[in-house]
Scaffold this motif. Sequence first.
Motif, PDB file in Angstrom:
ATOM      1  N   TYR A 128       0.858  -1.197   0.000  1.00  0.00           N
ATOM      2  CA  TYR A 128       0.000   0.000   0.000  1.00  0.00           C
ATOM      3  C   TYR A 128       0.895   1.248   0.000  1.00  0.00           C
ATOM      4  O   TYR A 128       0.675   2.188  -0.757  1.00  0.00           O
ATOM      5  CB  TYR A 128      -0.861   0.095   1.268  1.00  0.00           C
ATOM      6  N   VAL A 180       1.176   4.186  -2.810  1.00  0.00           N
ATOM      7  CA  VAL A 180       0.782   5.579  -2.513  1.00  0.00           C
ATOM      8  C   VAL A 180       1.997   6.512  -2.651  1.00  0.00           C
ATOM      9  O   VAL A 180       1.860   7.663  -3.081  1.00  0.00           O
ATOM     10  CB  VAL A 180       0.077   5.678  -1.140  1.00  0.00           C
ATOM     11  N   ILE A 185      -6.611   1.738  -4.157  1.00  0.00           N
ATOM     12  CA  ILE A 185      -5.573   0.881  -3.579  1.00  0.00           C
ATOM     13  C   ILE A 185      -5.976  -0.583  -3.775  1.00  0.00           C
ATOM     14  O   ILE A 185      -5.154  -1.430  -4.145  1.00  0.00           O
ATOM     15  CB  ILE A 185      -5.365   1.181  -2.066  1.00  0.00           C
TER      16      ILE A 185
END
Length: 211
Positions: free
Chosen positions: A19, A23, A39
């Motif tokens: 994740y 990001v 995501i």
Amino acid sequence: MANDSKIVPVPVLRRMPAYLSFVKTLQKQGEKYVSSTRIAEYMEIDATQVTKDLSHTGISGKTRVGYEVDNFVEILDDFLGFNKMNNAFLVGAGSLGGALLQDKGLRNFGLNIQKAFDVDKSKIGTKINDVEIFHIDQFRGMPTECNVAIGIITVPADCAQAVADLMVAWGIKAIWNFTPARIKVPAHIAVQNSTIYTNLAILFNKLHGQE
Ligand SMILES: NC(=O)c1ccc[n+]([C@@H]2O[C@H](COP(=O)([O-])OP(=O)(O)OC[C@H]3O[C@@H](n4cnc5c(N)ncnc54)[C@H](O)[C@@H]3O)[C@@H](O)[C@H]2O)c1
């Protein structure tokens, strides 16, 4: 809201670095917000799983826009312990140990290998990537003196237990064991076994399972 328990299930912890990496890529591209759905699509998992995983961290998203990217990166880096430097000693400066010493990326994940130890006289006093190699006989006392709580084991499997015992006796609290040996340590010592070969076995199984 953050989950009160500090124990996070391992599968959740395994997903979180991915994740974070995703990001961070969005952050580099100048994006300001990311939704759990985005995501989830990247991870190929359910969006509710993403939201549930992130509830452990205290990150909160806004309805419709999602999570603020800069805040997401800061909180997750902090939650995973990647933005705080942890010093470590490595024992076994051979081919794998040497590769770990060469890896500058570990510092980005909060691991600084401060010293290395070996028994090979030709290596003692030399440096790999600025990390000095000491004789293993010099290990005693060093973890406390240097405030080091993490030990990395990259010796041949038949020496792993002796090295683990030495580490525990001299104040190491967490061991990253790269050998195939299953080391026995007191319950308060954290151990993480890591091997690329297990992943290879899974890859082979997937490949040949398709045939
Ligand atoms: N986890 C993984 O994915 C992975 C990958 C490769 C190797 N390994 C394992 O890592 C270990 C090291 O493999 P390698 O290929 O780097 O071997 P290597 O022989 O190149 O290196 C081992 C090093 O340990 C040193 N050593 C031996 N006994 C010692 C002791 N008692 N105290 C301190 N140093 C000692 C040797 O002098 C040598 O420098 C092995 O157990 C191997 O199975 C794991």
